[in-house]
Design a protein around this motif. Structure first.
Motif, PDB file in Angstrom:
ATOM      1  N   GLU A  80      -5.392 -56.770 -16.501  1.00 45.10           N
ATOM      2  CA  GLU A  80      -5.857 -56.868 -15.116  1.00 45.10           C
ATOM      3  C   GLU A  80      -6.165 -55.499 -14.520  1.00 45.10           C
ATOM      4  O   GLU A  80      -7.168 -55.323 -13.810  1.00 45.10           O
TER       5      GLU A  80
ATOM      6  N   SER B 125      -0.908 -57.243  -3.746  1.00 44.26           N
ATOM      7  CA  SER B 125      -0.339 -58.525  -4.183  1.00 44.26           C
ATOM      8  C   SER B 125       0.961 -58.349  -4.968  1.00 44.26           C
ATOM      9  O   SER B 125       1.517 -59.330  -5.476  1.00 44.26           O
ATOM     10  N   ARG B 126       1.456 -57.139  -5.056  1.00 41.05           N
ATOM     11  CA  ARG B 126       2.744 -56.906  -5.717  1.00 41.05           C
ATOM     12  C   ARG B 126       3.823 -57.697  -4.972  1.00 41.05           C
ATOM     13  O   ARG B 126       3.936 -57.632  -3.746  1.00 41.05           O
TER      14      ARG B 126
ATOM     15  N   ASP C 167       3.008 -62.391  -7.049  1.00 42.13           N
ATOM     16  CA  ASP C 167       2.512 -62.898  -8.330  1.00 42.13           C
ATOM     17  C   ASP C 167       2.932 -64.348  -8.530  1.00 42.13           C
ATOM     18  O   ASP C 167       3.589 -64.945  -7.669  1.00 42.13           O
TER      19      ASP C 167
ATOM     20  N   ASN D  18      -0.685 -57.431 -17.418  1.00 39.81           N
ATOM     21  CA  ASN D  18      -0.847 -56.488 -16.310  1.00 39.81           C
ATOM     22  C   ASN D  18      -1.837 -55.384 -16.677  1.00 39.81           C
ATOM     23  O   ASN D  18      -2.667 -54.977 -15.859  1.00 39.81           O
TER      24      ASN D  18
ATOM     25  N   TYR E 202       3.658 -60.064 -20.874  1.00 40.50           N
ATOM     26  CA  TYR E 202       3.572 -59.868 -19.421  1.00 40.50           C
ATOM     27  C   TYR E 202       3.018 -58.475 -19.117  1.00 40.50           C
ATOM     28  O   TYR E 202       2.115 -58.316 -18.283  1.00 40.50           O
TER      29      TYR E 202
ATOM     30  N   TYR F 171      -4.951 -55.941  -6.082  1.00 40.79           N
ATOM     31  CA  TYR F 171      -3.882 -55.918  -7.083  1.00 40.79           C
ATOM     32  C   TYR F 171      -2.630 -55.245  -6.517  1.00 40.79           C
ATOM     33  O   TYR F 171      -1.524 -55.784  -6.604  1.00 40.79           O
TER      34      TYR F 171
ATOM     35  N   ARG G 148      -2.725 -59.673  -8.555  1.00 42.10           N
ATOM     36  CA  ARG G 148      -1.761 -59.676  -9.650  1.00 42.10           C
ATOM     37  C   ARG G 148      -1.364 -61.104 -10.029  1.00 42.10           C
ATOM     38  O   ARG G 148      -1.050 -61.920  -9.151  1.00 42.10           O
ATOM     39  N   ILE G 149      -1.360 -61.397 -11.335  1.00 42.97           N
ATOM     40  CA  ILE G 149      -0.909 -62.693 -11.844  1.00 42.97           C
ATOM     41  C   ILE G 149       0.551 -62.608 -12.281  1.00 42.97           C
ATOM     42  O   ILE G 149       1.369 -63.462 -11.929  1.00 42.97           O
TER      43      ILE G 149
ATOM     44  N   PRO H 195       4.354 -60.569 -12.730  1.00 37.48           N
ATOM     45  CA  PRO H 195       5.182 -59.632 -11.971  1.00 37.48           C
ATOM     46  C   PRO H 195       5.240 -58.264 -12.645  1.00 37.48           C
ATOM     47  O   PRO H 195       4.951 -58.132 -13.840  1.00 37.48           O
TER      48      PRO H 195
END
Length: 291
Positions: free
Chosen positions: A219, A245-246, A249, A216, A212, A242, A193-194, A196
């Motif tokens: 991705e 990785s929450r 970000d 998401n 944003y 993904y 994840r990039i 939030p």
């Protein structure tokens, strides 16, 4: 005398068993591991950078290197390279500083028993297009979705359309891997994840607020495409980074971020790319599935 002989026999047997256990635990669990992929695999600017070639931005602390060390791999070939797309699995890739990265599938052998593949984000310019365009549009409409609007033509989201065309490319790469290394376990590693799940950090991730959620979605679509390719292949496994990785970000505070923000740092990580902590986090996720 009988007792002495019995004791000698017991000690000898114990020695053999102990030696056998030690030898088994010392033997590499993976004989030959090959890491294939793009910059989210290679780790540009993460110390220490390898020079084979330098232009690939290949770090000795990327997730394949951490994974190889954790598994006690006997023979490890990391041929991942920044900027690579699926075509560079079978074609050489020109890189900065005048170097060339050979076709990545060339590292595979008949005795390769583990392969990780992290690819797809650079196909059709998906990642580069989003990253190079979105930050510059925020100023004109900071609370809107100017980037999503920019990439929507006649009601069609061109980025998501491009992502849909990546699946057959990944399927072809998987088929080629199986052909070259029929006994290898193949893990396709998704992208972390990039942005939030909620909230914004324009000083770090300068996308418009509405973009944003769109980032998401992009991705998630890309990762779903990779998972679909794995399902169609039927002989590989998908590794979700993904979900894990929450909370890690680019906006994450207190050193918990896995992804670097907009600021390029040649001694830390490339902009919008994994940090060393991110590579360690991804390695932990892949390791869990590899074991």
């Amino acid at each position: 005398m009988r007792i002495t002989r019995l004791l000698i026999a017991v000690v000898s047997a114990a020695t053999v068993l102990t030696t056998g256990v030690t030898a088994a635990s010392a033997a590499p669990r993976v004989g030959h591991y090959v890491a294939l992929g793009d910059s989210y695999t290679s780790g540009p600017f993460i110390p220490v950078q390898r020079t084979d070639p330098l232009g690939c931005g290949r770090s000795s602390a990327n997730y394949p290197s951490v994974l190889a060390d954790s598994l006690g791999v006997g023979d490890f070939d990391d041929v991942s390279c920044a900027g690579a797309d699926t075509t560079n699995m079978t074609r050489p890739q020109s890189v900065p500083f005048g170097g060339t990265n050979p076709p990545q599938l060339g590292a595979l052998r008949i005795d390769t028993d583990l392969v990780t593949l992290g690819i797809g984000g650079n196909d059709f310019g998906v990642f580069s297009g989003v990253i190079s365009t979105c930050p510059g549009l925020r100023k004109a409409d900071p609370t809107g979705s100017p980037c999503q609007e920019h990439f929507t033509k006649s009601g069609v989201d061109t980025v998501k359309t491009a992502i849909g065309n990546i699946e057959p490319r990944v399927e072809a790469v998987l088929a080629a891997i199986h052909q070259r290394s029929p006994g290898a376990r193949v893990l396709v590693v998704g992208y972390p994840r990039i942005a939030p799940a909620s909230g914004y950090c324009p000083d770090i991730l300068p996308f418009a607020d509405g973009d944003y959620a769109w980032l998401n979605e992009v991705e998630q679509d890309l990762n779903q495409t990779l998972e679909n390719a794995v399902d169609a292949d039927g002989n590989a496994a998908y590794v979700d980074t993904y979900g894990p990785s929450r909370g890690h970000d680019a906006c994450a505070r207190g050193g918990s971020a896995w992804i670097n923000g907009k600021d390029q740092n040649v001694f830390v990580a490339a902009a919008y790319h994994p940090l060393k902590a991110g590579m360690a986090g991804m390695a932990a996720v892949v390791l869990k599935q590899a074991r």
